[in-house]
Design a protein around this motif. Sequence first.
Motif, PDB file in Angstrom:
ATOM      1  N   UNK A  32       2.394 -24.468  23.056  1.00  0.00           N
ATOM      2  CA  UNK A  32       1.318 -23.489  22.912  1.00  0.00           C
ATOM      3  C   UNK A  32       1.688 -22.158  23.540  1.00  0.00           C
ATOM      4  N   UNK A  33       2.549 -22.202  24.553  1.00  0.00           N
ATOM      5  CA  UNK A  33       3.018 -20.970  25.192  1.00  0.00           C
ATOM      6  C   UNK A  33       3.728 -20.094  24.163  1.00  0.00           C
ATOM      7  N   UNK A  34       4.641 -20.706  23.408  1.00  0.00           N
ATOM      8  CA  UNK A  34       5.373 -19.949  22.398  1.00  0.00           C
ATOM      9  C   UNK A  34       4.437 -19.438  21.311  1.00  0.00           C
ATOM     10  N   UNK A  35       3.471 -20.261  20.939  1.00  0.00           N
ATOM     11  CA  UNK A  35       2.500 -19.860  19.925  1.00  0.00           C
ATOM     12  C   UNK A  35       1.644 -18.699  20.425  1.00  0.00           C
ATOM     13  N   UNK A  36       1.275 -18.724  21.705  1.00  0.00           N
ATOM     14  CA  UNK A  36       0.476 -17.642  22.279  1.00  0.00           C
ATOM     15  C   UNK A  36       1.249 -16.331  22.298  1.00  0.00           C
ATOM     16  N   UNK A  37       2.522 -16.393  22.665  1.00  0.00           N
ATOM     17  CA  UNK A  37       3.355 -15.179  22.689  1.00  0.00           C
ATOM     18  C   UNK A  37       3.501 -14.616  21.285  1.00  0.00           C
ATOM     19  N   UNK A  38       3.736 -15.478  20.302  1.00  0.00           N
ATOM     20  CA  UNK A  38       3.866 -15.015  18.917  1.00  0.00           C
ATOM     21  C   UNK A  38       2.561 -14.414  18.402  1.00  0.00           C
ATOM     22  N   UNK A  39       1.437 -14.985  18.809  1.00  0.00           N
ATOM     23  CA  UNK A  39       0.137 -14.448  18.404  1.00  0.00           C
ATOM     24  C   UNK A  39      -0.065 -13.058  18.988  1.00  0.00           C
TER      25      UNK A  39
ATOM     26  N   UNK B 236      -4.725 -20.178  25.246  1.00  0.00           N
ATOM     27  CA  UNK B 236      -5.557 -20.143  24.038  1.00  0.00           C
ATOM     28  C   UNK B 236      -6.524 -18.968  24.052  1.00  0.00           C
ATOM     29  N   UNK B 237      -6.828 -18.439  25.250  1.00  0.00           N
ATOM     30  CA  UNK B 237      -7.710 -17.267  25.323  1.00  0.00           C
ATOM     31  C   UNK B 237      -7.091 -16.058  24.629  1.00  0.00           C
ATOM     32  N   UNK B 238      -5.773 -16.065  24.461  1.00  0.00           N
ATOM     33  CA  UNK B 238      -5.080 -14.949  23.809  1.00  0.00           C
ATOM     34  C   UNK B 238      -5.456 -14.869  22.330  1.00  0.00           C
ATOM     35  N   UNK B 239      -5.937 -15.987  21.770  1.00  0.00           N
ATOM     36  CA  UNK B 239      -6.326 -15.986  20.350  1.00  0.00           C
ATOM     37  C   UNK B 239      -7.633 -15.243  20.112  1.00  0.00           C
ATOM     38  N   UNK B 240      -8.515 -15.188  21.097  1.00  0.00           N
ATOM     39  CA  UNK B 240      -9.859 -14.658  20.884  1.00  0.00           C
ATOM     40  C   UNK B 240      -9.862 -13.190  20.451  1.00  0.00           C
ATOM     41  N   UNK B 241      -9.132 -12.275  21.121  1.00  0.00           N
ATOM     42  CA  UNK B 241      -9.161 -10.880  20.664  1.00  0.00           C
ATOM     43  C   UNK B 241      -8.695 -10.712  19.223  1.00  0.00           C
ATOM     44  N   UNK B 242      -7.681 -11.502  18.822  1.00  0.00           N
ATOM     45  CA  UNK B 242      -7.151 -11.398  17.456  1.00  0.00           C
ATOM     46  C   UNK B 242      -8.201 -11.881  16.454  1.00  0.00           C
ATOM     47  N   UNK B 243      -8.868 -12.995  16.763  1.00  0.00           N
ATOM     48  CA  UNK B 243      -9.885 -13.525  15.857  1.00  0.00           C
ATOM     49  C   UNK B 243     -11.096 -12.598  15.779  1.00  0.00           C
ATOM     50  N   UNK B 244     -11.497 -12.044  16.911  1.00  0.00           N
ATOM     51  CA  UNK B 244     -12.634 -11.121  16.913  1.00  0.00           C
ATOM     52  C   UNK B 244     -12.324  -9.853  16.129  1.00  0.00           C
ATOM     53  N   UNK B 245     -11.090  -9.350  16.267  1.00  0.00           N
ATOM     54  CA  UNK B 245     -10.700  -8.135  15.550  1.00  0.00           C
ATOM     55  C   UNK B 245     -10.676  -8.358  14.044  1.00  0.00           C
ATOM     56  N   UNK B 246     -10.427  -9.622  13.634  1.00  0.00           N
ATOM     57  CA  UNK B 246     -10.379  -9.916  12.198  1.00  0.00           C
ATOM     58  C   UNK B 246     -11.753 -10.293  11.646  1.00  0.00           C
ATOM     59  N   UNK B 247     -12.777 -10.250  12.515  1.00  0.00           N
ATOM     60  CA  UNK B 247     -14.131 -10.543  12.059  1.00  0.00           C
ATOM     61  C   UNK B 247     -14.551 -11.970  12.239  1.00  0.00           C
ATOM     62  N   UNK B 248     -13.687 -12.802  12.824  1.00  0.00           N
ATOM     63  CA  UNK B 248     -14.029 -14.198  13.057  1.00  0.00           C
ATOM     64  C   UNK B 248     -14.538 -14.368  14.483  1.00  0.00           C
ATOM     65  N   UNK B 249     -15.567 -15.163  14.646  1.00  0.00           N
ATOM     66  CA  UNK B 249     -16.099 -15.461  15.978  1.00  0.00           C
ATOM     67  C   UNK B 249     -15.778 -16.916  16.269  1.00  0.00           C
TER      68      UNK B 249
END
Length: 550
Positions: free
Chosen positions: A455-462, A525-538
């Motif tokens: 998940x660390x690698x996935x978070x960095x890529x995100x 996993x908290x790193x995913x939240x800004x990306x999802x919010x910016x794309x309109x997903x909550x």
Amino acid sequence: MIVVEIAGAVALLIWGLRMVRNGVTSAYGPVIKRLAKESEGKRIAPFLAGMIAAMALQSGTATALIAASFCAKRVITAFTAFLIVIGADLGTALVAVIASQKIAAISPAMIAIGIFGFLKSDSSKARGLFRAIGGVGLVLLALSLVTVAAARVTGSAQGWTVIQLLLEAPLLAILAGLVLTYLAHSSLAIVLLSVSLLSSGAIGVAASVYIVLGANIGSALLPYLSHLTSENEVKAPLVANLALRVLSALVLFFTWELITVPPELSTVGIPLAVHVLLNGMVALIGLVLARIVLVWVKFLLPPDQIETDDVYPRYLDESALAASASAPVKALACAKREALVMAEIAQEMVERSSEALVEGGDAQRHKVAKLDDDLDRLFDAIKLYVAGILRRELDEDETRRAMDVLTFTANMEHIGDIVDGNLMGHVGRKKKSDTDFSPQGQEEILRFFDAVLENFQLAVNTFLTDDRDLARQLHQAKANVRKLEQKSIATHMERLGSGVSRSVRTSSLHIDVIRDLKRINSHLTAIAYPVLLASGEVPKTKWKRRASRD
């Protein structure tokens, strides 16, 4: 024109091998890593794992580099890495025997299956598998082209001049094999090229054998040069392999005239037999004397240079910050690049804590403490740098990107604190109590570490790409880790109920480690939240789900 044709065929051969390697790595990379980890501490298992991996990747060099990278990340020890490397070289030799057979007629079918299958597939595993199939087809096609082009060499005066030169200067032929292997980054390609030249009559048996000897030395030299500045634990298996390979090549070089070739062996089969014989000699010596060879190599290597320099910001360009009033893009890129350095440090801290929990050792604890200081230093510098960017007039997207950098670095800093303050504290508790986890408990903890590191690698890529699909995968990973936690605690409680003594003594330690790893995963996993919010997903949270049920 003949030289151009051979060069083109060799280039196609190298590209085909690259397709196979990339395809297999993409489809079965995690499987290869798991095989390496499961063979730790054994002798035959890592040897066979290296052989299988090399036959799948069609590259002993690539397998050696993978083993060295696992060793550098402390996934495996130098002993296991060495056995994987010598197994990989023997596996590549067997691949050379198989690939040299006259099966070029199936190459068009394999290329068609590989390309059309790749274009029609959606899953990454299927695409990787079809890419590998297409790569094998290109390899077979390239070998047939080399044979056709090499046959024309015998008809030219210049070609015969080169052949005579190789026959009269064996050392030059060995050097040619070594240099060509270095340039091609593939001993398999050069061995197959040598066999094709021999089958067409372009070179003689002796020259072909000498080229094969050079290719074997070159294949061991490549991984060593790639890790020339690594620590001795990483270099030792590569140096040991190189030393045994050079020694075996010298033995065959000086005894070649004394060797009686079996009459049933074809001319083309002689260099292949020498190739297998050399790798078999290295494998036999390595399997029997692995630990002794590694001890001597580590003794002869100069001691590692102890790193005393602290890590300071390298990418926070002040000139870009000064110009950010009109164009903040460059300054934001500088901050993002420095944030990735923080991620590398935090990930290394997690990896070292995994090793320390299993093996103990004050050296790891000291290193982790230093890495945490480096992490804090970078975090303070990035905060000030981004604050300078935020003082400019930014649009909504630029402000969001600046805040994303701050959020990401804050999460990395928190991860560092958990590792240094909690996980390394657990290492001290374990050492003080002089006890070990049960085999099942240790396996569960290491599996949890593996999940967090993936998940660390996935978070960095995100963070790096702002990709919505990656963010969804990262958000889903939180639920997966939660299930893993529940399963681990449940099986731990079963062991407690069964009275497993080690589980009883390490019960609180086991649960504390799992809890802290879950906290680290939450920061990832908290790193995913800004990306999802910016794309309109909550993204749904546990609190939101409870509120919707109420």
